[in-house]
Scaffold this motif. Sequence first.
Motif, short mmCIF file in Angstrom:
data_model
loop_
_atom_site.label_atom_id
_atom_site.label_comp_id
_atom_site.label_asym_id
_atom_site.label_seq_id
_atom_site.Cartn_x
_atom_site.Cartn_y
_atom_site.Cartn_z
N ALA A 128 0.84 -1.20 0.00
CA ALA A 128 0.00 0.00 0.00
C ALA A 128 0.88 1.25 0.00
O ALA A 128 0.55 2.24 -0.66
N SER A 129 2.02 1.18 0.72
CA SER A 129 2.92 2.33 0.76
C SER A 129 3.50 2.62 -0.62
O SER A 129 3.60 3.78 -1.03
N PHE A 136 0.94 4.14 -2.54
CA PHE A 136 0.65 5.45 -1.97
C PHE A 136 1.59 6.52 -2.54
O PHE A 136 1.16 7.62 -2.87
N GLY A 147 -3.96 1.70 -1.52
CA GLY A 147 -2.93 2.73 -1.32
C GLY A 147 -3.06 3.87 -2.31
O GLY A 147 -2.94 5.05 -1.95
N VAL A 162 -5.95 6.08 -1.27
CA VAL A 162 -5.65 6.96 -0.13
C VAL A 162 -4.85 8.15 -0.62
O VAL A 162 -5.13 9.30 -0.27
N SER A 163 -3.86 7.87 -1.45
CA SER A 163 -3.00 8.93 -1.93
C SER A 163 -3.77 9.93 -2.81
O SER A 163 -3.67 11.14 -2.63
N SER A 213 -6.08 12.08 -0.76
CA SER A 213 -5.50 13.04 0.20
C SER A 213 -5.41 14.44 -0.42
O SER A 213 -5.28 15.42 0.30
N LEU A 267 -8.48 16.51 0.91
CA LEU A 267 -8.67 16.76 2.33
C LEU A 267 -8.78 18.26 2.54
O LEU A 267 -8.17 19.02 1.80
N PRO A 268 -9.46 18.76 3.55
CA PRO A 268 -10.25 17.99 4.51
C PRO A 268 -11.70 17.79 4.09
O PRO A 268 -12.39 16.99 4.71
N TRP A 315 -13.11 14.02 2.74
CA TRP A 315 -12.26 13.05 3.44
C TRP A 315 -12.60 11.62 3.09
O TRP A 315 -11.77 10.73 3.20
N SER A 367 -10.25 9.30 0.82
CA SER A 367 -9.04 8.61 1.28
C SER A 367 -9.23 7.87 2.60
O SER A 367 -8.57 6.86 2.84
N ILE A 368 -10.13 8.33 3.45
CA ILE A 368 -10.22 7.72 4.79
C ILE A 368 -10.81 6.30 4.73
O ILE A 368 -10.33 5.40 5.41
N ALA A 403 -8.30 3.85 3.58
CA ALA A 403 -7.30 3.76 4.65
C ALA A 403 -7.80 2.84 5.75
O ALA A 403 -7.06 2.01 6.29
N ILE A 405 -7.51 -0.78 4.64
CA ILE A 405 -6.15 -1.32 4.80
C ILE A 405 -5.94 -1.73 6.25
O ILE A 405 -5.47 -2.84 6.54
N SER A 406 -6.31 -0.85 7.17
CA SER A 406 -6.09 -1.12 8.58
C SER A 406 -6.90 -2.34 9.03
O SER A 406 -6.43 -3.15 9.83
N SER A 412 -1.61 -2.12 13.44
CA SER A 412 -2.39 -2.41 12.25
C SER A 412 -2.57 -1.23 11.31
O SER A 412 -2.96 -1.40 10.17
N LEU A 441 -5.89 15.32 9.34
CA LEU A 441 -7.30 15.68 9.21
C LEU A 441 -7.87 16.15 10.55
O LEU A 441 -8.56 17.17 10.62
#
Lengths: 320, 340
Positions: A254-255, A258, A271, A274-275, A278, A281-282, A285, A288-289, A292, A295-296, B143, B155
């Motif tokens: 993902a990096s 990104f 990734g 998200v990039s 971004s 933003l804001p 949102w 990308s959020i 993201a 991924i998490s 994670s 943000l």
Amino acid sequence: MADEDNEDKKIHEEGEEVEEKVEEIVEEREESPWKDALKRRWYRFSSNPLSLVGLAITIITIFLAIFGEYIVPYPSHGGLYHNYDAKFIQPFTNWKYPLGTDSMGRDVLTRTILGFRYSIRMAVVVLSLVVPSGVVVGLVAGYHKGTWIDTLLMRISDIFIAVPPLVLALSITAMLEPEPFYAMMAVSLMWWPWYARITYNNVSSISNEEFVRSAEIMGDSKIHIMFSEILPNCTGPILTKMTLDAGWVIIIGASLSFVGLGAQPPTPDLGTMVSGGSDYLPHHWQVSIFPAMAISFIILGFNLLGDGIQDAFEESGGGS
Amino acid sequence: MDMKKYIGKRLFWAIISLFGLSLFIFYFGRIIPGDPIEMMVGPRTPDHVIENLRQSLALDRPLYIQYFIWLRNVFQGDLGFSIVTKRSVTTDVKTYLPRTLELITYAAAFQIVGSFLLGIFAGSNINKWQDHVIRIFSYIGVSIPAFVFAIIFQLTFAYQLGWFPVTGALTSGFAHPPEVTGFLGIDALLAGQFKTFINFVHHATLPAIALAIPGTAQVARMIRSGMITIKQKEYISMAKGFGLPERTIRFKYLLRPSIIPGVTVLGMQIAMMLGNAFLVEMVFRWPGFSRHAINAMLHSDLNTIVATVMIIGIMFAIINLVVDTIVAYIDPRIRYGGRS
């Protein structure tokens, strides 16, 4: 007297019965030692609810990775589709696009679900390349600890550990082409030494154990000792590392995308999304959020699962 | 084997690894398809100019000779010419690297303090609520990739709450202090510009925390599980049985061996920040070396890429050496070698 005799006989018979049962169980276990061990490991694994959560997340992840494109509401939004009338719809305001839309009016939910496949593919390809190669190198080097074989193999692997994997992976991909295929190759090239190292460390401590010494004295072949005596005792740490590494590989993948060196837009890679998001933003949102968070979510699943597997393989269980 | 000999050996192998790395990255950069000259000059350059350039850069010589020429130049501080910034790579490194080092040092401070506090606290309160809270934190920390933290922090704390600046290293209007060491924070302090220093630290805080969190969580977990493992060892029960004071057991027999894996991973995590800095700097538009390097990578600037790998490699080696020394100091088994 007769009564006592009778009782003695009875006790004797009962004893024989119990013995028979024990024998049966022992036989059964001898027939399927794997099944038995697996049962015990599963018991230990499932006694921690967090491990089960990890397993569930991982199953969902793999399901979405395989069948994602059949269940998403707008399969065409994974590509170059655009509908500028519907761009930047805020999340949770329109039931047609529950997570909102991006700069081209594409459904964020659809693209996020489609992104699972690229993350999982990265992990599967990289791990299936690096685990066998790294383990064999570590095994051979660890068993020959102190000889020139050890020095040569481990020093070569040190070269690739001499830089954080992300930096070398970025550099190699940049020298080749910014494409997912090259990204996977670059990450694999960086990753095998970690398996060599973890196997090496385990092997070099196991080599000192009595059972390895006895096998040596019995005159077993080196290959037999390495693969049949030592390797089975390293499976726990290796399996744990694999599961945890699936998360790390996904992070690195993902990096790479990104920063723009992995999958390129309009590929729905998490990734990349998200990039790309971004930039908005804001106010927007959601673009990308949500990827993201996806991924998490994937990585959390692998981490919990990995910890569960670690517990299952540890003899004393520990507290985690 | 005493400490000095042990460290000397590690240093020797670190240098060998770096030479191996330089050989690998140099050859890799030369064998990939694509003519480095064509990347440097425009499409309409006359052939004789290209030939002259090729000769002056020794690109017509065999690869191993090219490698030695390159190596000689590197030792003379000449890392080649950057096609992105149109100046020498050494100048770029001098401009951008200090900013990254400052960020990483700041983040490392967060990480060391955070991970030891959380890890030991969790390990001392196993299965109580404090432990569960720290475990949840560490799962979240492990994670979520650093760049996701960076974006979420940006943000929340910069855009929404306005507690921190969104991007950059200094608010525009703040003059850069006169350059003495090249490190902005130190230079500001040397010049007595405390406002500039505070402004700089204020800018660096969010990226530093974003950079520190994943590693902090990882190390805290290692220390916690280290403590659990050691607590179950027989020698701890024996020490208790002997009636040794609780304090001695805790610090000498329990804490010291149980932080060893944590310290190793901590060092590795601090070194890994050199990689994660690439992403965090991008999100916060931090004017550091990593962001510059990414720009170079996206433009296939070979000299800068090779220089980046080598510089990060050298810093990585230094950090690892320091960690090895500390671990050898804590764990005598390592100093005296395994088998035999």
